[in-house]
Motif scaffolding. Structure first.
Motif, mmCIF file in Angstrom:
data_model
loop_
_atom_site.group_PDB
_atom_site.id
_atom_site.type_symbol
_atom_site.label_atom_id
_atom_site.label_comp_id
_atom_site.label_asym_id
_atom_site.label_seq_id
_atom_site.Cartn_x
_atom_site.Cartn_y
_atom_site.Cartn_z
ATOM 1 N N TYR A 20 0.860 -1.170 0.000
ATOM 2 C CA TYR A 20 0.000 0.000 0.000
ATOM 3 C C TYR A 20 0.903 1.228 0.000
ATOM 4 O O TYR A 20 1.916 1.263 0.692
ATOM 5 C CB TYR A 20 -0.900 0.032 1.237
ATOM 6 C CG TYR A 20 -1.995 -1.013 1.249
ATOM 7 C CD1 TYR A 20 -2.581 -1.472 0.082
ATOM 8 C CD2 TYR A 20 -2.461 -1.537 2.443
ATOM 9 C CE1 TYR A 20 -3.591 -2.430 0.101
ATOM 10 C CE2 TYR A 20 -3.478 -2.484 2.476
ATOM 11 C CZ TYR A 20 -4.033 -2.918 1.299
ATOM 12 O OH TYR A 20 -5.030 -3.855 1.314
ATOM 13 N N ARG B 203 -5.808 2.215 -8.057
ATOM 14 C CA ARG B 203 -6.764 2.853 -7.161
ATOM 15 C C ARG B 203 -7.882 1.861 -6.902
ATOM 16 O O ARG B 203 -8.596 1.478 -7.827
ATOM 17 C CB ARG B 203 -7.341 4.113 -7.806
ATOM 18 C CG ARG B 203 -6.428 5.284 -7.741
ATOM 19 C CD ARG B 203 -7.118 6.483 -8.358
ATOM 20 N NE ARG B 203 -6.563 7.701 -7.832
ATOM 21 C CZ ARG B 203 -6.676 8.876 -8.433
ATOM 22 N NH1 ARG B 203 -7.354 8.976 -9.564
ATOM 23 N NH2 ARG B 203 -6.147 9.938 -7.893
ATOM 24 N N LYS B 204 -8.044 1.490 -5.640
ATOM 25 C CA LYS B 204 -9.038 0.471 -5.303
ATOM 26 C C LYS B 204 -10.460 0.962 -5.560
ATOM 27 O O LYS B 204 -11.274 0.232 -6.097
ATOM 28 C CB LYS B 204 -8.909 0.065 -3.836
ATOM 29 C CG LYS B 204 -7.595 -0.581 -3.492
ATOM 30 C CD LYS B 204 -7.563 -1.085 -2.077
ATOM 31 C CE LYS B 204 -7.533 0.075 -1.098
ATOM 32 N NZ LYS B 204 -7.368 -0.340 0.289
ATOM 33 N N SER C 30 0.535 -0.675 -4.831
ATOM 34 C CA SER C 30 1.717 -0.626 -5.684
ATOM 35 C C SER C 30 2.162 -2.060 -5.942
ATOM 36 O O SER C 30 2.223 -2.872 -5.014
ATOM 37 C CB SER C 30 2.828 0.151 -4.967
ATOM 38 O OG SER C 30 4.046 0.051 -5.662
ATOM 39 N N LEU D 213 0.503 1.352 -10.180
ATOM 40 C CA LEU D 213 -0.278 1.808 -9.040
ATOM 41 C C LEU D 213 -1.732 1.554 -9.386
ATOM 42 O O LEU D 213 -2.145 1.759 -10.528
ATOM 43 C CB LEU D 213 -0.070 3.308 -8.779
ATOM 44 C CG LEU D 213 1.333 3.735 -8.366
ATOM 45 C CD1 LEU D 213 1.405 5.259 -8.243
ATOM 46 C CD2 LEU D 213 1.738 3.079 -7.061
ATOM 47 N N GLU E 229 -5.747 9.311 0.131
ATOM 48 C CA GLU E 229 -6.002 8.052 -0.565
ATOM 49 C C GLU E 229 -4.793 7.106 -0.461
ATOM 50 O O GLU E 229 -3.650 7.541 -0.475
ATOM 51 C CB GLU E 229 -6.304 8.338 -2.030
ATOM 52 C CG GLU E 229 -6.689 7.126 -2.832
ATOM 53 C CD GLU E 229 -7.020 7.463 -4.284
ATOM 54 O OE1 GLU E 229 -7.568 6.585 -4.943
ATOM 55 O OE2 GLU E 229 -6.715 8.576 -4.750
ATOM 56 N N TRP F 221 -3.089 3.712 -2.288
ATOM 57 C CA TRP F 221 -3.086 2.924 -3.507
ATOM 58 C C TRP F 221 -2.449 1.565 -3.250
ATOM 59 O O TRP F 221 -1.826 1.334 -2.247
ATOM 60 C CB TRP F 221 -2.258 3.602 -4.593
ATOM 61 C CG TRP F 221 -2.594 5.014 -4.891
ATOM 62 C CD1 TRP F 221 -3.841 5.562 -5.024
ATOM 63 C CD2 TRP F 221 -1.668 6.072 -5.111
ATOM 64 N NE1 TRP F 221 -3.745 6.894 -5.324
ATOM 65 C CE2 TRP F 221 -2.418 7.234 -5.388
ATOM 66 C CE3 TRP F 221 -0.287 6.172 -5.116
ATOM 67 C CZ2 TRP F 221 -1.828 8.458 -5.657
ATOM 68 C CZ3 TRP F 221 0.297 7.385 -5.386
ATOM 69 C CH2 TRP F 221 -0.471 8.513 -5.656
ATOM 70 N N TRP G 240 -3.463 8.698 -14.650
ATOM 71 C CA TRP G 240 -4.341 7.582 -14.295
ATOM 72 C C TRP G 240 -5.232 7.228 -15.485
ATOM 73 O O TRP G 240 -5.774 8.104 -16.152
ATOM 74 C CB TRP G 240 -5.228 7.940 -13.104
ATOM 75 C CG TRP G 240 -4.491 7.970 -11.800
ATOM 76 C CD1 TRP G 240 -4.030 9.075 -11.146
ATOM 77 C CD2 TRP G 240 -4.134 6.850 -11.000
ATOM 78 N NE1 TRP G 240 -3.408 8.714 -9.984
ATOM 79 C CE2 TRP G 240 -3.459 7.348 -9.859
ATOM 80 C CE3 TRP G 240 -4.317 5.484 -11.127
ATOM 81 C CZ2 TRP G 240 -2.970 6.522 -8.864
ATOM 82 C CZ3 TRP G 240 -3.824 4.661 -10.120
ATOM 83 C CH2 TRP G 240 -3.162 5.170 -9.004
ATOM 84 N N TYR H 155 -5.632 -5.673 -12.867
ATOM 85 C CA TYR H 155 -6.318 -4.993 -11.768
ATOM 86 C C TYR H 155 -7.098 -6.001 -10.908
ATOM 87 O O TYR H 155 -6.983 -5.999 -9.687
ATOM 88 C CB TYR H 155 -7.260 -3.935 -12.352
ATOM 89 C CG TYR H 155 -8.005 -3.119 -11.333
ATOM 90 C CD1 TYR H 155 -7.441 -1.957 -10.804
ATOM 91 C CD2 TYR H 155 -9.279 -3.488 -10.897
ATOM 92 C CE1 TYR H 155 -8.125 -1.194 -9.867
ATOM 93 C CE2 TYR H 155 -9.960 -2.729 -9.966
ATOM 94 C CZ TYR H 155 -9.384 -1.580 -9.460
ATOM 95 O OH TYR H 155 -10.055 -0.833 -8.526
ATOM 96 N N ASP I 110 -1.082 8.366 -1.414
ATOM 97 C CA ASP I 110 -1.093 9.459 -2.388
ATOM 98 C C ASP I 110 -0.432 10.667 -1.724
ATOM 99 O O ASP I 110 -0.828 11.063 -0.637
ATOM 100 C CB ASP I 110 -2.544 9.773 -2.755
ATOM 101 C CG ASP I 110 -2.682 10.917 -3.749
ATOM 102 O OD1 ASP I 110 -1.723 11.694 -3.946
ATOM 103 O OD2 ASP I 110 -3.767 11.046 -4.324
#
Length: 174
Positions: free
Chosen positions: A53, A87-88, A65, A85, A61, A63, A120, A133, A56
Motif C-alpha cells: 500500500y 486505485r481500489k 503498488s 499503481l 487516498e 493505492w 491515471w 487490476y 497518495d
C-alpha cells in the motif's frame, strides 16, 4: 531375473518422479509470483513480495503498488517488468515504470514516469489492464491485514517510494 525386477522398480520410481516434477517446480514458484490469467492462459504474474500500500502524496487516498512480469513473447522470449499503481475505489491504473528484457535477461529498454495525477487510466472491461487490476485487487483483499501492517510500519512519513529506490530494490532482488 532379479536384475530385471530391480531395473523395473528403478524405472517405475524414475517415471513417478518425472510425473511429479512439475508439481514440485510449481510449488516453488507460487510462493513469490501469482498468475494473472485470461481465458485460462497465464498472461502475466505479479510479485507478491513487492505488492504494498502506498499513500497518495496529495491526498489521504491509499493505492496498491505492484510489479507485474509479462509472459515471455513466443517469438524471442522477451518480457517486461512493469510497476503499477492501482486505485481500489476508482477502478484506475497507472504505469510508473517499464523495463524490457531479452529472453536471456539483458535490458532492452527502461522508462520511468514521475507521478503525475493526470496519468491515471480507467480500467476498461476485457482488457489486459482489467485482468491485472482484478488479480492484484483480489490478492490485496485476501492479504489486507498483512499489507496494512507493512504500510503502518513504514508510515512515519506516509511518503510515496521514489521511482529510483523502487527500481533499485526490485532489480537487486532479481
Amino acid at each position: 531375473m532379479r536384475w530385471n525386477k530391480r531395473m523395473s522398480q528403478v524405472g517405475l520410481l524414475a517415471f513417478a518422479f518425472l510425473l511429479c516434477l512439475p508439481f514440485f517446480t510449481a510449488a516453488q514458484t507460487t510462493g513469490r509470483f501469482e498468475d494473472i490469467q485470461s481465458d485460462g492462459a497465464t498472461i502475466a504474474q505479479f510479485d507478491t513480495e513487492t505488492i504494498s500500500y502506498e499513500k497518495d502524496p496529495y491526498s489521504r487516498e491509499v493505492w496498491i503498488s505492484v510489479w507485474i512480469k509479462t509472459s515471455p513473447d513466443d517469438y524471442d522470449q522477451s518480457y517486461s517488468l512493469n510497476h503499477y499503481l492501482l486505485r481500489k475505489d476508482k477502478r484506475e491504473i497507472l504505469v510508473l515504470d517499464r523495463i524490457g528484457y531479452t529472453g536471456s535477461g539483458r535490458i532492452l529498454y527502461q522508462t520511468a514516469n514521475v507521478y503525475e495525477p493526470s496519468l491515471w487510466d480507467p480500467v476498461i472491461p476485457e482488457t489486459t489492464n482489467e485482468y491485472y487490476y482484478t488479480a492484484v485487487l483480489r490478492y490485496a483483499k485476501a492479504n489486507d491485514k498483512k499489507l496494512l501492517q507493512a504500510y503502518n510500519k513504514d508510515k512515519p512519513q506516509n511518503k510515496l517510494i521514489t521511482t529510483a529506490r523502487t527500481i533499485g530494490d526490485f532489480l537487486r532482488v532479481y
